[in-house]
Scaffold this active site. Structure first.
Site, mmCIF file in Angstrom:
data_model
loop_
_atom_site.group_PDB
_atom_site.id
_atom_site.type_symbol
_atom_site.label_atom_id
_atom_site.label_comp_id
_atom_site.label_asym_id
_atom_site.label_seq_id
_atom_site.Cartn_x
_atom_site.Cartn_y
_atom_site.Cartn_z
ATOM 1 N N ASP A 1 -20.301 -39.641 -22.068
ATOM 2 C CA ASP A 1 -20.601 -40.894 -22.766
ATOM 3 C C ASP A 1 -21.731 -41.607 -22.033
ATOM 4 O OD1 ASP A 1 -19.212 -41.513 -20.467
ATOM 5 O OD2 ASP A 1 -18.310 -43.310 -21.326
ATOM 6 N N HIS B 1 -19.246 -31.017 -22.816
ATOM 7 C CA HIS B 1 -19.072 -32.195 -23.664
ATOM 8 C C HIS B 1 -19.974 -33.308 -23.136
ATOM 9 C CE1 HIS B 1 -16.985 -35.125 -26.214
ATOM 10 N NE2 HIS B 1 -17.041 -35.941 -25.172
ATOM 11 N N ASP C 1 -14.614 -23.497 -23.620
ATOM 12 C CA ASP C 1 -16.040 -23.829 -23.485
ATOM 13 C C ASP C 1 -16.578 -24.299 -24.831
ATOM 14 O OD1 ASP C 1 -18.630 -24.103 -22.714
ATOM 15 O OD2 ASP C 1 -18.982 -21.980 -22.272
ATOM 16 N N GLU D 1 -16.006 -31.645 -20.126
ATOM 17 C CA GLU D 1 -16.952 -32.746 -19.969
ATOM 18 C C GLU D 1 -17.680 -32.611 -18.626
ATOM 19 O OE1 GLU D 1 -15.255 -36.485 -21.033
ATOM 20 O OE2 GLU D 1 -17.139 -37.581 -20.813
#
Ligand SMILES: *[C@@H]1O[C@H](CO)[C@@H](O)[C@H](O)[C@H]1NC(C)=O
Ligand SMILES: *[C@@H]1O[C@H](CO)[C@@H](O)[C@H](O)[C@H]1NC(C)=O
Ligand SMILES: *[C@@H]1O[C@H](CO)[C@@H](O)[C@H](O)[C@H]1NC(C)=O
Ligand SMILES: *[C@@H]1O[C@H](CO)[C@@H](O)[C@H](O)[C@H]1NC(C)=O
Ligand SMILES: *[C@@H]1O[C@H](CO)[C@@H](O)[C@H](O)[C@H]1NC(C)=O
Ligand SMILES: *[C@@H]1O[C@H](CO)[C@@H](O)[C@H](O)[C@H]1NC(C)=O
Ligand SMILES: *[C@@H]1O[C@H](CO)[C@@H](O)[C@H](O)[C@H]1NC(C)=O
Ligand SMILES: *[C@@H]1O[C@H](CO)[C@@H](O)[C@H](O)[C@H]1NC(C)=O
Ligand SMILES: *[C@@H]1O[C@H](CO)[C@@H](O)[C@H](O)[C@H]1NC(C)=O
Ligand SMILES: *[C@@H]1O[C@H](CO)[C@@H](O)[C@H](O)[C@H]1NC(C)=O
Ligand SMILES: *[C@@H]1O[C@H](CO)[C@@H](O)[C@H](O)[C@H]1NC(C)=O
Ligand SMILES: *[C@@H]1O[C@H](CO)[C@@H](O)[C@H](O)[C@H]1NC(C)=O
Ligand SMILES: [Ca+2]
Ligand SMILES: [Ca+2]
Length: 764
Positions: free
Chosen positions: A347, A688, A736, A745
């Site tokens: 993020d 991610h 994955d 992540e």
């Protein structure tokens, strides 16, 4: 103990940048849209103006001049659009006039999960659209927005079909039965491999060089059942073979390993690439194509150029958001410039609690080079060593990189003499504390370029933990920057001392676990006494101040057993930072009176980890007994303890144990998975991250070399994990997939563990 189990619960989820809300897996791939081929007429569908079914298609006469959504066809489905899952929509469509219509699954106030145009022509055309929701949408609608035709048009839509991705055919890939460190081994280091086997008998192994010649042979040693993977394993020990070369392989029976090198410079590139990850995560600065290549270049993120709404003038949370987080209407009446720093993970939030340990491990890596006889240590971290904008400013580059974060941490401090803020029903003066975090008020989709993030950026409530993270990291920066930038060093020390004093005044302003899923993770932590210990230790080491010495020696973590002080075996991490203080008290020169006992405690901690490694139920020499969210970082933080024991004592047993334990993240594990992008043959492809969501959008790059995935998570839960990992043995709970935020992540506190450890290995 309650606090301990709460802590572990926090470790398990708070790295998450997305929610825990997932449904039980839906087997196969059910049809989401009902009556999509209109065999039941218009049942379940609504249109404006009303339409008719013609040849199995729903046809609408769009009037001339119809704007936007004034003409539409839509249906609502009884289905939860799950964030980070993947859906495909098919339909056919035609129009009496060629023009573009818009297809949406809207959720008012949130981003539309699907928002794509379809170019209609006079003949029927099949469309297929794939989307991955940023947010949960129960009972979402599917809308064909038909306005905007150049004149009156008849639009017909048929064969509407929407399904979630079908992962039922995906099986875990365990790789070859012989698991090696796919980067390789140091000539002077231990060389161990793990073989999944059916027999308790010794078997012959052979080592082949790149030319295919056998260059060594020996017998495996049966180890037993590896608890974490449920595999029965034997060990290959070829430590005595020391000839450098590339593309060696090992064979046992019919099994052959993936290739690896034997090289004295094995970890040199990874040392630099693991630090490059931080430059790529930087907020507030354009990422320079000349430094990283055009595919990894991007515009400055969050410098408040539209559509960005931050990070130059960032307000506190709006009351309607903070009520959900704190159950009371907290806010503040100032704004802060909180530019710079690193994006936390996949993020684009920035968290003081996680920023603290991340900056600290980079600073520790530099400080180590000052005190321990390391081969090329300071040269490889020095000015000009990293591909960063500050590569020729007279300051060691690893310090420049850490400063980018430390400056952000300092900007998160509550201003002097600020107006009292609400906490637990009363208004208190929070001046000097630090805001716990700042991030978007809602999740953005994958991928999102930081410069294109349109969400409101908000400061969250200050916390004692954040203040202490700021105090510790800024105190470290103060002593390390002193020779290079005395003014910055003074400023950092002042910030650290102010934050520490504020934390003493308000020792229990805790970040609540309820402050999550409003576009960020909670990073909640109910025990801040370890943060007090770390901050006092760093302030003492920087200033020699007796108040700090008194505070740290009176702290319960100073006298706790090594298991508690070093978080063994779970591994230290952002909520449990006492080990950082203890490691620095052991390695940084000071006048502390019981220094030899502190050094002994590092050795005792390392011995405890040696016992974990040597346990016969541990077939991979990994320094873990359980696999939490981000387990790779826990494993590597444990390596840092053993490696520090090696630094302190010169004892080769610790050195070998630490080197062997690094093998785990580079492929010597149950899945033969190298979790480090660009290193090894079977390396992680689809981390991610909103920066690297190549799997969802081929225009976005895969992660650059040196980015490390979180790794196996025995409590993995996200759409791909729920589909693929049912009943997995802990060490195999990894997928994955770009949407597997609970196993795949990237995060700055994981990258900093990797950077420290491979920096150490490169110096061996
Ligand atoms: C059509 O309606 C009938 C009766 O309501 C229902 O049983 C059937 O499943 C529907 N078929 C479709 C394709 O929606
Ligand atoms: C059309 O869009 C407007 C503005 O976004 C929204 O308020 C309205 O609800 C929409 N109407 C329909 C029928 O979807
Ligand atoms: C959708 O709405 C129906 C009726 O209100 C409700 O029963 C159902 O649980 C909802 N579905 C989801 C996925 O929220
Ligand atoms: C969409 O069409 C493609 C190509 O025919 C097909 O493979 C896929 O299964 C369809 N998906 C859905 C959701 O119907
Ligand atoms: C273990 O036994 C199974 C079944 O006999 C065989 O297929 C497999 O190849 C064996 N594995 C190894 C590593 O020997
Ligand atoms: C472990 O392996 C055994 C034997 O192959 C199997 O019966 C058992 O189900 C496995 N357990 C797990 C948790 O995978
Ligand atoms: C914040 O509130 C206090 C008290 O109401 C007031 O004195 C101060 O001027 C306000 N500050 C700003 C920046 O609005
Ligand atoms: C040490 O650094 C020098 C100069 O940067 C370099 O030439 C040499 O290859 C390095 N040695 C190792 C073993 O990394
Ligand atoms: C809030 O105040 C009450 C009453 O003084 C106290 O019992 C409670 O522990 C406080 N809660 C927090 C989160 O500080
Ligand atoms: C260490 O101390 C903790 C907390 O007091 C206790 O629960 C644990 O059993 C101790 N561990 C060892 C190995 O003594
Ligand atoms: C230790 O104390 C001596 C004497 O007070 C002082 O000169 C020295 O700077 C101190 N060393 C450290 C590392 O604080
Ligand atoms: C090195 O450490 C190991 C593990 O603690 C210990 O058994 C051994 O005696 C130590 N060796 C020396 C030379 O101190
Ligand atoms: Ca520099
Ligand atoms: Ca803590």
């Amino acid at each position: 103990m309650t606090s301990r189990s709460l802590l572990l619960a926090t470790v398990a989820f708070a790295f998450s940048t997305t929610a825990q809300v997932t449904k039980p897996p839906i087997p196969g791939s059910p049809q989401i849209v009902e009556n999509g081929d209109f065999v039941n007429g218009t049942t379940g569908w609504d249109s404006s103006p009303p339409g008719t079914i013609i040849n199995g298609m729903y046809c609408v006469n769009v009037p001339a001049g119809a704007k936007g959504n004034s003409s539409f066809l839509k249906t609502t489905y009884n289905f939860l659009e799950t964030k980070n899952d993947v859906y495909t929509l098919n339909f056919t469509a035609m129009s009496s006039i060629g023009y573009d219509i818009l297809i949406q699954t809207p959720d008012p106030s949130l981003d539309p999960n699907l928002n794509m145009a379809a170019a209609l022509t006079t003949s029927s055309y099949p469309f297929s659209m794939t989307f991955s929701p940023a947010n949960q949408a129960p009972n979402a609608t599917l809308e064909f927005i038909l306005g905007g035709a150049p004149s009156a048009a008849t639009v017909c839509i048929g064969s509407v079909s929407m399904k979630r991705i079908d992962r039922s055919g995906i099986r875990q890939d365990y790789g070859p039965a012989i698991k090696v460190n796919q980067l390789g081994y140091l000539p002077s280091g231990p060389k161990l491999a793990t073989v999944v086997t059916n027999t308790t008998a010794s078997e012959q192994w052979s080592l082949y060089n790149a030319a295919g010649d056998a260059c060594a042979t020996g017998q495996t040693t049966y180890r037993g059942k590896d608890d974490a993977s449920n595999q029965t394993v034997s060990i290959v020990d070829f430590s005595s073979f020391a000839t450098e070369g590339d593309s060696y392989t090992l064979s046992v029976g019919s099994a052959t390993s993936l290739p690896f090198a034997i090289s004295s410079t094995l970890y040199n590139n990874l040392r630099q690439d693991s630090l490059r990850f931080f430059y790529q995560q930087r907020s507030g600065i354009a990422i320079d194509s000349d430094l990283v290549g055009s595919q990894y270049a991007r515009a400055a993120g969050h410098v408040q150029i539209l559509p960005n709404l931050g990070d130059v003038v960032v307000p506190c949370q709006a009351v309607h958001d903070s009520l959900i987080a704190y159950l009371e209407p907290w806010t503040c009446n100032y704004t802060l410039d909180v530019t710079r720093g690193w994006y936390d993970a996949g993020d684009q939030g920035k968290y003081v609690v996680n920023g603290g340990i991340s900056a600290a491990q980079l600073l520790m890596q530099y400080e180590r080079s000052l005190h321990y006889g390391v081969k090329n240590g300071s040269a490889q971290l020095g000015d000009g060593s990293l591909r960063i904008p500050e590569r020729n400013n007279g300051v060691p580059d690893i310090l420049d990189e850490a400063r980018w974060e430390v400056e952000f941490l300092m900007k998160m401090q509550v201003p002097y003499n600020s107006t009292p803020q609400l906490f637990n029903g009363s208004y208190i003066d929070m001046s000097g504390l630090a805001h716990h975090k700042m991030h978007d008020n809602q999740w953005t989709p994958l991928p999102t370029d930081p410069s294109q993030d349109p969400k409101r950026r908000e400061l969250h409530r200050p916390s004692t933990a954040a203040a202490l993270n700021l105090a510790a990291a800024a105190a470290m920066a103060a002593r390390l920057f002193k020779p290079f930038d005395a003014a910055f060093a003074r400023k950092a020390l002042n910030a650290a001392q102010t934050a520490y004093a504020a934390a003493l005044k308000h020792p229990a302003i805790l970040a609540p676990g309820t402050d999550w899923d409003l576009g960020g993770g909670a990073y909640s932590d109910n025990d801040v006494s370890d943060e007090f210990y770390w901050a006092a230790a760093e302030l003492y080491l920087t200033t020699g101040g007796l108040q700090y010495l008194g505070d740290l020696t009176a702290n319960p973590y100073h006298t706790a057993n090594v298991s508690t002080a070093f978080s063994i075996p779970s591994g230290f991490g952002w909520p449990s930072v006492a080990a950082l203080g203890r490691l620095d008290l052991a390695t940084v020169p000071s006048n502390i009176s019981n220094h030899s006992a502190i050094v002994q405690s590092v050795m005792d901690a390392a011995d405890m980890l040696l016992a974990v490694q040597q346990n016969s139920s541990n077939g991979y020499d990994v320094l873990l007994t359980s696999y939490q969210w981000g387990s790779n970082s826990n494993a590597l933080n444990n390596v840092q303890i053993v490696a520090t024991a090696a630094d302190l004592t010169g004892n080769a047993t610790y050195r070998s144990a630490a080197l062997s334990a690094i093998d785990y993240v580079l492929g010597r594990n149950a899945l033969a998975q190298s979790y480090i992008r660009g290193y090894g043959t079977k390396d992680t492809q689809n981390v991610h991250s909103r920066l690297y969501a190549h799997e969802l959008d081929p225009r976005v790059p895969q992660a650059p070399p040196g980015a490390m995935a979180g790794g196996a998570n025995q409590a993995a839960s996200d759409p791909p994990a729920d589909d693929v990992l049912q009943g997995c043995a802990p060490q195999t709970c990894y997928v994955d997939d770009v949407n597997s935020y609970s196993t795949n992540e990237v995060a700055i506190n994981w990258g900093s563990a990797l950077a420290w450890v491979v920096g150490w290995a490169a110096s061996q």
